[in-house]
Design an enzyme around this catalytic site. Structure first.
Site, PDB file in Angstrom:
ATOM      1  N   ASN A   5       0.987  -0.868  -0.116  1.00 32.40           N
ATOM      2  CA  ASN A   5      -0.044  -0.025  -0.099  1.00 32.40           C
ATOM      3  C   ASN A   5       0.859   1.239   0.013  1.00 32.40           C
ATOM      4  O   ASN A   5       1.422   1.506   1.104  1.00 32.40           O
ATOM      5  CB  ASN A   5      -0.832   0.022   1.239  1.00 32.40           C
ATOM      6  CG  ASN A   5      -1.770   0.895   1.347  1.00 32.40           C
ATOM      7  OD1 ASN A   5      -1.900   2.062   0.423  1.00 32.40           O
ATOM      8  ND2 ASN A   5      -2.603   1.442   2.579  1.00 32.40           N
ATOM      9  N   TRP A   6       0.969   1.918  -1.147  1.00 32.84           N
ATOM     10  CA  TRP A   6       1.894   3.078  -1.403  1.00 32.84           C
ATOM     11  C   TRP A   6       1.201   4.327  -0.742  1.00 32.84           C
ATOM     12  O   TRP A   6       2.092   5.374  -0.610  1.00 32.84           O
ATOM     13  CB  TRP A   6       2.160   3.143  -2.629  1.00 32.84           C
ATOM     14  CG  TRP A   6       2.953   2.303  -3.575  1.00 32.84           C
ATOM     15  CD1 TRP A   6       3.705   1.056  -2.659  1.00 32.84           C
ATOM     16  CD2 TRP A   6       3.908   2.613  -4.400  1.00 32.84           C
ATOM     17  NE1 TRP A   6       4.572   0.588  -3.615  1.00 32.84           N
ATOM     18  CE2 TRP A   6       4.744   1.263  -4.666  1.00 32.84           C
ATOM     19  CE3 TRP A   6       3.926   3.425  -5.647  1.00 32.84           C
ATOM     20  CZ2 TRP A   6       5.702   0.948  -5.715  1.00 32.84           C
ATOM     21  CZ3 TRP A   6       4.819   3.313  -6.743  1.00 32.84           C
ATOM     22  CH2 TRP A   6       5.561   2.131  -6.826  1.00 32.84           C
ATOM     23  N   LYS A   7      -0.031   4.176  -0.213  1.00 31.29           N
ATOM     24  CA  LYS A   7      -0.621   5.464   0.344  1.00 31.29           C
ATOM     25  C   LYS A   7      -0.342   6.630  -0.919  1.00 31.29           C
ATOM     26  O   LYS A   7      -0.416   6.375  -1.796  1.00 31.29           O
ATOM     27  CB  LYS A   7      -0.010   5.655   1.516  1.00 31.29           C
ATOM     28  CG  LYS A   7      -0.151   4.642   2.636  1.00 31.29           C
ATOM     29  CD  LYS A   7      -0.042   4.717   3.993  1.00 31.29           C
ATOM     30  CE  LYS A   7      -0.118   3.483   4.691  1.00 31.29           C
ATOM     31  NZ  LYS A   7       0.156   3.553   6.047  1.00 31.29           N
ATOM     32  N   HIS A 101      -9.429   1.131   5.486  1.00 27.88           N
ATOM     33  CA  HIS A 101      -8.255   1.736   6.122  1.00 27.88           C
ATOM     34  C   HIS A 101      -8.284   2.652   7.337  1.00 27.88           C
ATOM     35  O   HIS A 101      -9.141   3.624   7.088  1.00 27.88           O
ATOM     36  CB  HIS A 101      -7.160   2.075   5.128  1.00 27.88           C
ATOM     37  CG  HIS A 101      -5.668   2.056   5.430  1.00 27.88           C
ATOM     38  ND1 HIS A 101      -5.226   3.183   6.557  1.00 27.88           N
ATOM     39  CD2 HIS A 101      -4.684   1.342   5.215  1.00 27.88           C
ATOM     40  CE1 HIS A 101      -4.018   2.845   6.448  1.00 27.88           C
ATOM     41  NE2 HIS A 101      -3.573   1.739   6.011  1.00 27.88           N
ATOM     42  N   GLU A 170      -4.666  -4.094  10.941  1.00 29.97           N
ATOM     43  CA  GLU A 170      -3.633  -3.286  11.113  1.00 29.97           C
ATOM     44  C   GLU A 170      -3.937  -2.266  12.598  1.00 29.97           C
ATOM     45  O   GLU A 170      -4.703  -1.391  12.432  1.00 29.97           O
ATOM     46  CB  GLU A 170      -3.896  -2.500  10.014  1.00 29.97           C
ATOM     47  CG  GLU A 170      -3.522  -3.065   8.584  1.00 29.97           C
ATOM     48  CD  GLU A 170      -2.795  -2.088   7.737  1.00 29.97           C
ATOM     49  OE1 GLU A 170      -1.938  -2.340   7.115  1.00 29.97           O
ATOM     50  OE2 GLU A 170      -3.675  -1.027   7.444  1.00 29.97           O
ATOM     51  N   SER A 214       4.091  -1.665  10.292  1.00 30.73           N
ATOM     52  CA  SER A 214       5.518  -1.536  10.643  1.00 30.73           C
ATOM     53  C   SER A 214       6.253  -2.783  10.298  1.00 30.73           C
ATOM     54  O   SER A 214       7.210  -3.269  10.811  1.00 30.73           O
ATOM     55  CB  SER A 214       5.920  -1.068  12.067  1.00 30.73           C
ATOM     56  OG  SER A 214       5.455   0.123  12.306  1.00 30.73           O
ATOM     57  N   GLY A 235       3.192  -0.850   3.972  1.00 30.44           N
ATOM     58  CA  GLY A 235       3.193   0.483   3.715  1.00 30.44           C
ATOM     59  C   GLY A 235       4.415   0.935   3.542  1.00 30.44           C
ATOM     60  O   GLY A 235       5.017   0.638   2.553  1.00 30.44           O
ATOM     61  N   GLY A 236       5.086   1.640   4.475  1.00 32.34           N
ATOM     62  CA  GLY A 236       6.569   2.378   4.407  1.00 32.34           C
ATOM     63  C   GLY A 236       7.462   1.439   3.609  1.00 32.34           C
ATOM     64  O   GLY A 236       8.177   1.873   2.616  1.00 32.34           O
TER      65      GLY A 236
HETATM   66  P1  13P Z   1       3.341   0.601   7.433  1.00 30.61           P
HETATM   67  O1  13P Z   1       4.153  -0.380   6.994  1.00 30.61           O
HETATM   68  O2  13P Z   1       4.236   1.927   6.860  1.00 30.61           O
HETATM   69  O3  13P Z   1       3.401   0.828   9.007  1.00 30.61           O
HETATM   70  O4  13P Z   1       1.774   0.958   7.119  1.00 30.61           O
HETATM   71  C1  13P Z   1       0.992   0.027   7.267  1.00 30.61           C
HETATM   72  C2  13P Z   1      -0.035   0.194   6.667  1.00 30.61           C
HETATM   73  O5  13P Z   1      -1.056   1.240   6.931  1.00 30.61           O
HETATM   74  C3  13P Z   1      -0.443  -0.677   5.407  1.00 30.61           C
HETATM   75  O6  13P Z   1      -1.989  -0.206   4.896  1.00 30.61           O
END
Ligand code: 13P
Length: 255
Positions: A5-7, A101, A170, A214, A235-236
Protein backbone atom coordinates in the site's frame (compact mmCIF):
# COMPACT_ATOMS: atom_id res chain seq x y z
CA UNK A 1 -0.47 -13.00 0.13
CA UNK A 2 1.62 -9.84 0.23
CA UNK A 3 0.19 -6.43 -0.63
CA UNK A 4 1.97 -3.08 -0.99
CA UNK A 5 0.00 0.00 0.00
CA UNK A 6 1.88 3.02 -1.28
CA UNK A 7 -0.63 5.47 0.23
CA UNK A 8 0.03 8.98 -1.15
CA UNK A 9 3.70 8.32 -1.94
CA UNK A 10 5.61 7.77 -5.13
CA UNK A 11 6.35 9.41 -8.45
CA UNK A 12 7.15 8.45 -12.03
CA UNK A 13 10.89 8.14 -11.42
CA UNK A 14 10.30 6.08 -8.33
CA UNK A 15 8.10 3.62 -10.23
CA UNK A 16 10.90 2.96 -12.71
CA UNK A 17 13.51 2.41 -10.00
CA UNK A 18 11.09 0.38 -7.93
CA UNK A 19 10.24 -1.89 -10.85
CA UNK A 20 13.81 -2.76 -11.70
CA UNK A 21 14.79 -3.17 -8.03
CA UNK A 22 11.80 -5.43 -7.42
CA UNK A 23 12.41 -7.56 -10.49
CA UNK A 24 16.10 -7.95 -9.79
CA UNK A 25 15.49 -9.04 -6.21
CA UNK A 26 12.28 -11.07 -6.25
CA UNK A 27 12.46 -14.84 -6.67
CA UNK A 28 9.70 -16.84 -8.38
CA UNK A 29 6.58 -17.30 -6.26
CA UNK A 30 3.14 -18.75 -6.69
CA UNK A 31 1.05 -16.76 -4.24
CA UNK A 32 -0.83 -13.48 -4.50
CA UNK A 33 1.30 -10.33 -4.61
CA UNK A 34 -0.35 -6.98 -5.15
CA UNK A 35 0.45 -3.30 -5.34
CA UNK A 36 -1.93 -0.46 -4.59
CA UNK A 37 -0.22 2.65 -5.96
CA UNK A 38 -1.83 6.11 -5.91
CA UNK A 39 -4.61 6.05 -8.53
CA UNK A 40 -2.80 8.44 -10.85
CA UNK A 41 0.04 5.94 -11.31
CA UNK A 42 -2.01 2.80 -11.83
CA UNK A 43 -1.63 2.91 -15.63
CA UNK A 44 2.15 3.28 -15.32
CA UNK A 45 2.24 -0.25 -14.03
CA UNK A 46 1.81 -1.56 -17.58
CA UNK A 47 5.59 -1.06 -17.55
CA UNK A 48 5.87 -3.49 -14.66
CA UNK A 49 3.76 -6.08 -16.46
CA UNK A 50 6.04 -5.84 -19.47
CA UNK A 51 9.11 -6.47 -17.35
CA UNK A 52 7.44 -9.31 -15.53
CA UNK A 53 6.75 -11.03 -18.85
CA UNK A 54 10.45 -10.95 -19.60
CA UNK A 55 11.17 -12.32 -16.19
CA UNK A 56 8.59 -15.07 -16.59
CA UNK A 57 10.58 -16.40 -19.52
CA UNK A 58 13.75 -16.29 -17.45
CA UNK A 59 12.16 -18.21 -14.58
CA UNK A 60 10.72 -21.18 -16.47
CA UNK A 61 7.27 -19.67 -16.56
CA UNK A 62 6.71 -19.69 -12.82
CA UNK A 63 3.73 -17.53 -11.99
CA UNK A 64 4.81 -13.93 -11.85
CA UNK A 65 1.69 -11.89 -12.12
CA UNK A 66 1.54 -8.84 -9.90
CA UNK A 67 -1.96 -7.69 -9.08
CA UNK A 68 -2.82 -4.01 -9.21
CA UNK A 69 -5.36 -2.61 -6.80
CA UNK A 70 -7.09 0.46 -5.42
CA UNK A 71 -6.32 1.90 -1.99
CA UNK A 72 -9.99 2.82 -1.68
CA UNK A 73 -13.06 3.11 -3.90
CA UNK A 74 -16.04 5.42 -4.09
CA UNK A 75 -19.08 3.16 -4.23
CA UNK A 76 -21.05 5.88 -6.06
CA UNK A 77 -20.39 7.99 -9.15
CA UNK A 78 -21.52 11.34 -10.56
CA UNK A 79 -21.28 14.67 -8.76
CA UNK A 80 -18.67 13.63 -6.21
CA UNK A 81 -15.67 15.90 -6.77
CA UNK A 82 -12.32 14.31 -6.18
CA UNK A 83 -13.36 10.68 -5.90
CA UNK A 84 -12.75 7.72 -8.20
CA UNK A 85 -15.76 5.53 -8.71
CA UNK A 86 -15.83 1.77 -8.45
CA UNK A 87 -17.10 1.62 -12.07
CA UNK A 88 -13.89 3.29 -13.27
CA UNK A 89 -11.73 0.83 -11.36
CA UNK A 90 -13.80 -2.01 -12.81
CA UNK A 91 -13.39 -0.68 -16.32
CA UNK A 92 -9.66 -0.43 -15.79
CA UNK A 93 -9.62 -4.06 -14.71
CA UNK A 94 -8.03 -3.73 -11.29
CA UNK A 95 -7.69 -6.96 -9.35
CA UNK A 96 -8.32 -5.88 -5.78
CA UNK A 97 -9.53 -3.04 -3.59
CA UNK A 98 -8.63 -2.05 -0.06
CA UNK A 99 -11.38 -0.52 2.06
CA UNK A 100 -11.72 0.70 5.64
CA UNK A 101 -8.08 1.68 6.12
CA UNK A 102 -7.62 3.45 9.46
CA UNK A 103 -6.36 6.54 7.61
CA UNK A 104 -9.68 6.68 5.74
CA UNK A 105 -11.54 6.20 9.02
CA UNK A 106 -9.50 8.86 10.83
CA UNK A 107 -8.85 11.56 8.20
CA UNK A 108 -11.98 11.14 6.09
CA UNK A 109 -14.45 10.17 8.81
CA UNK A 110 -15.38 6.85 7.25
CA UNK A 111 -17.65 4.85 9.51
CA UNK A 112 -19.09 1.34 9.47
CA UNK A 113 -22.18 2.47 7.51
CA UNK A 114 -20.11 3.86 4.67
CA UNK A 115 -17.69 0.93 4.70
CA UNK A 116 -20.64 -1.45 4.47
CA UNK A 117 -21.91 0.42 1.38
CA UNK A 118 -18.49 -0.03 -0.18
CA UNK A 119 -18.48 -3.75 0.58
CA UNK A 120 -21.94 -4.14 -0.98
CA UNK A 121 -20.73 -2.27 -4.09
CA UNK A 122 -17.60 -4.42 -4.29
CA UNK A 123 -19.63 -7.61 -3.92
CA UNK A 124 -21.66 -6.48 -6.94
CA UNK A 125 -18.60 -5.61 -9.00
CA UNK A 126 -16.10 -7.60 -10.98
CA UNK A 127 -13.27 -6.53 -8.68
CA UNK A 128 -12.28 -9.94 -7.48
CA UNK A 129 -10.43 -9.47 -4.21
CA UNK A 130 -11.64 -7.26 -1.37
CA UNK A 131 -9.40 -6.34 1.57
CA UNK A 132 -11.10 -4.89 4.65
CA UNK A 133 -8.77 -3.19 7.14
CA UNK A 134 -9.57 -3.20 10.83
CA UNK A 135 -7.55 -2.29 13.90
CA UNK A 136 -7.62 -0.74 17.34
CA UNK A 137 -6.00 2.49 18.58
CA UNK A 138 -3.32 2.60 21.26
CA UNK A 139 -5.84 3.79 23.81
CA UNK A 140 -8.20 0.92 23.00
CA UNK A 141 -5.32 -1.52 23.18
CA UNK A 142 -4.26 -0.15 26.57
CA UNK A 143 -7.82 -0.50 27.86
CA UNK A 144 -7.81 -4.17 26.82
CA UNK A 145 -10.82 -3.75 24.50
CA UNK A 146 -9.09 -4.71 21.22
CA UNK A 147 -11.37 -7.68 20.53
CA UNK A 148 -14.53 -5.62 21.19
CA UNK A 149 -13.33 -2.95 18.76
CA UNK A 150 -12.49 -5.49 16.07
CA UNK A 151 -15.81 -7.26 16.54
CA UNK A 152 -17.59 -3.96 16.05
CA UNK A 153 -15.61 -3.17 12.91
CA UNK A 154 -16.40 -6.65 11.58
CA UNK A 155 -20.14 -6.13 11.95
CA UNK A 156 -20.10 -4.74 8.40
CA UNK A 157 -19.93 -8.30 7.05
CA UNK A 158 -22.66 -9.78 9.26
CA UNK A 159 -25.00 -12.03 7.25
CA UNK A 160 -23.14 -11.28 4.04
CA UNK A 161 -22.15 -13.77 1.39
CA UNK A 162 -18.39 -13.29 1.08
CA UNK A 163 -16.01 -14.42 -1.64
CA UNK A 164 -12.31 -13.64 -1.98
CA UNK A 165 -12.72 -11.52 1.09
CA UNK A 166 -9.57 -10.77 3.06
CA UNK A 167 -9.17 -9.03 6.40
CA UNK A 168 -6.09 -6.93 7.16
CA UNK A 169 -5.45 -6.54 10.87
CA UNK A 170 -3.65 -3.23 11.24
CA UNK A 171 -3.37 -1.90 14.80
CA UNK A 172 -3.50 1.89 14.35
CA UNK A 173 -0.65 2.35 16.83
CA UNK A 174 1.61 0.05 14.80
CA UNK A 175 1.16 1.90 11.50
CA UNK A 176 4.29 3.84 10.58
CA UNK A 177 5.49 3.83 14.20
CA UNK A 178 8.09 1.05 14.18
CA UNK A 179 6.07 -0.62 16.95
CA UNK A 180 4.34 -3.95 16.47
CA UNK A 181 2.39 -6.32 18.70
CA UNK A 182 4.18 -9.53 19.68
CA UNK A 183 3.82 -12.15 16.88
CA UNK A 184 2.00 -14.48 19.31
CA UNK A 185 -0.53 -11.75 20.09
CA UNK A 186 -1.02 -11.11 16.36
CA UNK A 187 -1.62 -14.83 15.87
CA UNK A 188 -4.25 -14.89 18.60
CA UNK A 189 -6.05 -11.88 17.17
CA UNK A 190 -5.99 -13.37 13.66
CA UNK A 191 -7.58 -16.55 14.97
CA UNK A 192 -10.23 -14.43 16.68
CA UNK A 193 -10.93 -12.52 13.44
CA UNK A 194 -11.29 -15.76 11.49
CA UNK A 195 -13.72 -17.10 14.10
CA UNK A 196 -15.85 -13.94 14.12
CA UNK A 197 -16.14 -13.80 10.32
CA UNK A 198 -16.83 -17.51 10.13
CA UNK A 199 -19.64 -17.23 12.69
CA UNK A 200 -21.21 -14.09 11.23
CA UNK A 201 -20.91 -14.29 7.45
CA UNK A 202 -23.78 -15.97 5.58
CA UNK A 203 -21.52 -18.55 3.95
CA UNK A 204 -19.34 -19.16 7.04
CA UNK A 205 -16.21 -17.92 5.32
CA UNK A 206 -12.90 -18.39 7.11
CA UNK A 207 -11.02 -15.41 5.67
CA UNK A 208 -7.32 -15.03 5.05
CA UNK A 209 -6.00 -12.49 7.56
CA UNK A 210 -3.04 -10.25 6.74
CA UNK A 211 -1.02 -8.37 9.30
CA UNK A 212 -0.16 -4.70 8.67
CA UNK A 213 1.77 -2.16 10.74
CA UNK A 214 5.53 -1.52 10.56
CA UNK A 215 6.24 -4.74 8.63
CA UNK A 216 9.82 -4.72 7.29
CA UNK A 217 12.17 -7.28 5.82
CA UNK A 218 13.73 -7.50 9.31
CA UNK A 219 10.62 -8.51 11.24
CA UNK A 220 8.46 -10.17 8.53
CA UNK A 221 9.65 -13.69 9.25
CA UNK A 222 8.57 -13.51 12.89
CA UNK A 223 5.00 -12.77 11.74
CA UNK A 224 4.91 -15.23 8.82
CA UNK A 225 5.95 -18.09 11.10
CA UNK A 226 2.66 -17.77 12.96
CA UNK A 227 -0.07 -20.18 11.92
CA UNK A 228 -2.89 -17.70 11.37
CA UNK A 229 -0.88 -14.99 9.62
CA UNK A 230 -1.67 -15.36 5.92
CA UNK A 231 0.51 -12.53 4.68
CA UNK A 232 1.10 -8.82 5.11
CA UNK A 233 -0.17 -5.42 4.06
CA UNK A 234 2.96 -3.32 3.83
CA UNK A 235 3.13 0.49 3.84
CA UNK A 236 6.48 2.28 4.24
CA UNK A 237 8.68 -0.75 3.53
CA UNK A 238 6.88 -1.34 0.22
CA UNK A 239 8.15 1.92 -1.22
CA UNK A 240 11.54 0.36 -1.90
CA UNK A 241 11.37 -2.34 -4.60
CA UNK A 242 14.22 -4.39 -3.10
CA UNK A 243 12.82 -4.33 0.43
CA UNK A 244 9.36 -5.26 -0.81
CA UNK A 245 10.88 -8.11 -2.87
CA UNK A 246 12.72 -9.27 0.26
CA UNK A 247 9.41 -9.44 2.15
CA UNK A 248 7.85 -11.43 -0.71
CA UNK A 249 10.86 -13.79 -0.70
CA UNK A 250 10.64 -14.24 3.08
CA UNK A 251 6.96 -15.17 2.76
CA UNK A 252 7.89 -17.59 -0.01
CA UNK A 253 10.43 -19.38 2.16
CA UNK A 254 8.46 -19.26 5.45
CA UNK A 255 4.99 -20.45 4.35
P1 13P B 1 3.38 0.81 7.57
O1 13P B 1 3.88 -0.49 6.98
O2 13P B 1 4.09 2.01 6.99
O3 13P B 1 3.37 0.79 9.05
O4 13P B 1 1.86 0.97 7.08
C1 13P B 1 1.00 -0.09 7.24
C2 13P B 1 -0.24 0.23 6.52
O5 13P B 1 -0.99 1.12 6.89
C3 13P B 1 -0.55 -0.56 5.31
O6 13P B 1 -1.86 -0.36 4.89
Amino acid sequence: MIIANWKSNGGLMMIQDWTSDFINSCSPKDFYVGIAPPVIYISDFSLLEWDLDTLKEKSNNKIWDINIGAQDIDHLSGSRTGTVSIRMFEEFGIDFAIIGHSERREFFNEDNDLIKQKIIALNNSNIKTKILCIGETKEENDKGITKDILKNQLEVVDAMELENFIIAYEPVWAIGSGLTPHPKDINEIHKYIKDVVQSNSANKLIPKVLYGGSVTDKNAESFFKEEFVDGALVGGASLDGKTFANIVNIYNSTK
